[in-house]
Design a protein around this motif. Structure first.
Motif, PDB file in Angstrom:
ATOM      1  N   LYS A   9      15.764   6.996   6.599  1.00 17.07           N
ATOM      2  CA  LYS A   9      17.195   7.156   6.840  1.00 17.07           C
ATOM      3  C   LYS A   9      17.972   5.863   6.693  1.00 17.07           C
ATOM      4  CE  LYS A   9      16.983  11.271   9.759  1.00 17.07           C
ATOM      5  NZ  LYS A   9      17.332  11.844  11.068  1.00 17.07           N
ATOM      6  N   GLY A  10      17.310   4.720   6.706  1.00 17.51           N
ATOM      7  CA  GLY A  10      18.000   3.470   6.446  1.00 17.51           C
ATOM      8  C   GLY A  10      18.218   2.587   7.650  1.00 17.51           C
ATOM      9  N   LEU A  11      18.865   1.465   7.405  1.00 18.22           N
ATOM     10  CA  LEU A  11      19.089   0.424   8.403  1.00 18.22           C
ATOM     11  C   LEU A  11      20.364   0.682   9.211  1.00 18.22           C
ATOM     12  CD1 LEU A  11      18.306  -2.635   6.132  1.00 18.22           C
ATOM     13  CD2 LEU A  11      17.198  -2.242   8.341  1.00 18.22           C
ATOM     14  N   VAL A  12      20.283   0.331  10.501  1.00 14.68           N
ATOM     15  CA  VAL A  12      21.446   0.420  11.386  1.00 14.68           C
ATOM     16  C   VAL A  12      21.685  -0.954  11.990  1.00 14.68           C
ATOM     17  CG1 VAL A  12      22.420   1.450  13.465  1.00 14.68           C
ATOM     18  CG2 VAL A  12      21.018   2.848  11.921  1.00 14.68           C
ATOM     19  N   LEU A  13      22.870  -1.496  11.776  1.00 16.38           N
ATOM     20  CA  LEU A  13      23.233  -2.793  12.341  1.00 16.38           C
ATOM     21  C   LEU A  13      23.800  -2.597  13.746  1.00 16.38           C
ATOM     22  CD1 LEU A  13      23.720  -5.852  12.164  1.00 16.38           C
ATOM     23  CD2 LEU A  13      25.940  -5.339  11.098  1.00 16.38           C
ATOM     24  N   LEU A  22      17.971   1.373  23.125  1.00 12.21           N
ATOM     25  CA  LEU A  22      18.572   1.926  21.908  1.00 12.21           C
ATOM     26  C   LEU A  22      17.632   1.838  20.715  1.00 12.21           C
ATOM     27  CD1 LEU A  22      21.094   3.106  20.503  1.00 12.21           C
ATOM     28  CD2 LEU A  22      21.839   0.754  20.077  1.00 12.21           C
ATOM     29  N   MET A  23      16.845   0.764  20.651  1.00  8.14           N
ATOM     30  CA  MET A  23      16.011   0.559  19.470  1.00  8.14           C
ATOM     31  C   MET A  23      14.977   1.667  19.266  1.00  8.14           C
ATOM     32  SD  MET A  23      17.950  -1.929  19.276  1.00  8.14           S
ATOM     33  CE  MET A  23      18.004  -2.845  20.819  1.00  8.14           C
ATOM     34  N   PRO A  24      14.140   1.980  20.266  1.00 10.39           N
ATOM     35  CA  PRO A  24      13.192   3.088  20.058  1.00 10.39           C
ATOM     36  C   PRO A  24      13.878   4.437  19.869  1.00 10.39           C
ATOM     37  CG  PRO A  24      13.092   2.281  22.330  1.00 10.39           C
ATOM     38  CD  PRO A  24      13.898   1.297  21.553  1.00 10.39           C
ATOM     39  N   MET A  25      15.054   4.614  20.466  1.00  8.94           N
ATOM     40  CA  MET A  25      15.782   5.870  20.276  1.00  8.94           C
ATOM     41  C   MET A  25      16.179   6.039  18.809  1.00  8.94           C
ATOM     42  SD  MET A  25      18.375   6.048  23.557  1.00  8.94           S
ATOM     43  CE  MET A  25      17.803   5.918  25.245  1.00  8.94           C
ATOM     44  N   LEU A  26      16.680   4.962  18.197  1.00 11.34           N
ATOM     45  CA  LEU A  26      17.032   5.027  16.775  1.00 11.34           C
ATOM     46  C   LEU A  26      15.797   5.248  15.905  1.00 11.34           C
ATOM     47  CD1 LEU A  26      19.700   2.171  16.547  1.00 11.34           C
ATOM     48  CD2 LEU A  26      20.098   4.581  16.010  1.00 11.34           C
ATOM     49  N   GLU A  27      14.715   4.566  16.244  1.00 10.86           N
ATOM     50  CA  GLU A  27      13.477   4.721  15.478  1.00 10.86           C
ATOM     51  C   GLU A  27      12.973   6.149  15.536  1.00 10.86           C
ATOM     52  OE1 GLU A  27      11.109   1.740  17.306  1.00 10.86           O
ATOM     53  OE2 GLU A  27      11.885   0.110  16.052  1.00 10.86           O
ATOM     54  N   ASN A  28      13.135   6.798  16.683  1.00 11.44           N
ATOM     55  CA  ASN A  28      12.709   8.197  16.824  1.00 11.44           C
ATOM     56  C   ASN A  28      13.524   9.130  15.932  1.00 11.44           C
ATOM     57  OD1 ASN A  28      10.685   7.612  18.660  1.00 11.44           O
ATOM     58  ND2 ASN A  28      11.971   8.000  20.455  1.00 11.44           N
ATOM     59  N   GLU A  32      15.979   2.418  11.055  1.00 10.13           N
ATOM     60  CA  GLU A  32      15.443   1.103  11.361  1.00 10.13           C
ATOM     61  C   GLU A  32      16.543   0.249  11.987  1.00 10.13           C
ATOM     62  OE1 GLU A  32      13.655  -2.924   9.234  1.00 10.13           O
ATOM     63  OE2 GLU A  32      13.718  -1.045   8.091  1.00 10.13           O
ATOM     64  N   PRO A  33      16.467  -0.028  13.290  1.00 12.39           N
ATOM     65  CA  PRO A  33      17.501  -0.822  13.941  1.00 12.39           C
ATOM     66  C   PRO A  33      17.392  -2.302  13.587  1.00 12.39           C
ATOM     67  CG  PRO A  33      15.772  -0.267  15.505  1.00 12.39           C
ATOM     68  CD  PRO A  33      15.433   0.451  14.231  1.00 12.39           C
ATOM     69  N   ASP A  34      18.546  -2.920  13.374  1.00 11.91           N
ATOM     70  CA  ASP A  34      18.614  -4.361  13.141  1.00 11.91           C
ATOM     71  C   ASP A  34      19.536  -4.937  14.219  1.00 11.91           C
ATOM     72  OD1 ASP A  34      18.475  -6.896  12.129  1.00 11.91           O
ATOM     73  OD2 ASP A  34      19.818  -6.530  10.438  1.00 11.91           O
TER      74      ASP A  34
END
Length: 317
Positions: A9-13, A22-28, A32-34
């Protein structure tokens, strides 16, 4: 930033301080959180073409300039309720989804408003200071009860409705005005025109966003319309209440007390000369309580905001 290992799905800044949950939530969700909470605006502009998502708090103004390279951006998440720092019309014109975590801090705001109100009505901060200095004055610090008071709430969204529940639990009558809602009266609140709130309210609590209409709306002329001398609570946006007008209304007695979690200018080291004079006058008043924009700033809301954002982002599929 590794642009070669993006998930499907791509990168999230993430361009501001956020709870690390927030990071593992986005990964789920497959992103990919940045996490770059210290990133400068110029760097965001330069690198935004790499990202499909942008998550901000309140330091980043989102406009056409910021988004000039946002060719892949699918969504913007605002970790909070206010969208006044976002050019909504422009974002929508670029077909970028916009999410705010309005529900995430509503309990925190409601509890904070009630706490400030109780402190002011019962002279708790004054009495505490006096006792610490060896002064024991009971009669001077006699307080007022919330029971039976009429509370006017302007803005009956997430924060306004949650605040109404807290005041109702203390035996208050709740009148609410919301220019965008109709037919919301229930066992807690009576939908009301502003004229009735002007006539009946003992307490006024603001829960509206900052817009061109609400900017400087609650000014001296507005406050003069109340039949009673009111207690004013602002946990919305500071620009809604001009402090010069508030100081004037406190001085003439129309406002008998104010609870301020927000200010017109919250950069206290950068106040104009006029703002300094007014601010110093208010800080010397025992009828004013300040907090530094923390009404929605609890440990619990820090996580809840993430959960609300993730739920909304997941709707993109």
């Amino acid at each position: 930033m590794n642009t070669n290992n993006a998930t499907n799905k791509g990168l999230v800044l993430i361009a501001d301080e956020m709870h690390l949950s927030l990071m593992p939530m986005l990964e789920n969700l497959g992103y990919e959180p940045d996490y770059q909470p210290k990133i400068a605006r110029a760097e965001i502009i330069e690198k935004l073409n790499y990202y499909v998502g942008l998550i901000i708090r309140s330091k980043t103004f989102v406009d056409a300039e910021l988004l000039q390279n946002a060719h892949q951006l699918k969504f913007i998440g605002r970790a909070g309720a206010g969208l006044d720092l976002i050019d909504i019309e422009y974002v929508e014109s670029k077909s970028i989804a916009l999410f705010a975590a309005n529900e995430g801090n509503r309990v925190a705001v409601a509890e904070h408003v009630l706490g400030m109100t109780l402190c002011l009505m019962n002279n708790i901060l004054i009495a505490d200071r006096e006792v610490r200095n060896g002064v024991w004055q009971r009669e001077k610090n006699r307080g007022y009860e919330l029971m039976g008071k009429t509370v006017g709430i302007i803005g009956y969204g997430n924060n306004g409705s949650e605040t109404a529940k807290r005041f109702k639990a203390f035996g208050c009558k709740i009148l609410a005005f919301d220019k965008f809602k109709k037919d919301f009266s229930d066992e807690i609140v009576e939908e009301s025109a502003m004229e009735r709130i002007f006539e009946e309210a003992d307490i006024l609590s603001l829960h509206i966003p900052l817009t061109s209409d609400s900017n400087k709306w609650v000014n001296a002329e507005f406050l003069s319309k109340f039949s009673k001398n009111i207690l004013l609570i602002n946990a919305a946006r500071g620009e809604i209440v001009p402090l010069k007008d508030l100081a004037e209304s406190i001085e003439n007695g129309k406002v008998r007390g104010a609870c301020l979690d927000v200010l017109e200018n919250e950069k206290l080291q950068k106040l104009t000369d006029e703002q300094k004079v007014v601010f110093e006058k208010l800080t010397t008043s025992e009828r004013v309580i300040f907090t530094p924009h923390i009404a929605g700033w609890t440990f619990e809301s820090y996580v809840k905001i993430n959960e609300v954002l993730i739920e909304k982002i997941s709707s993109l599929g």
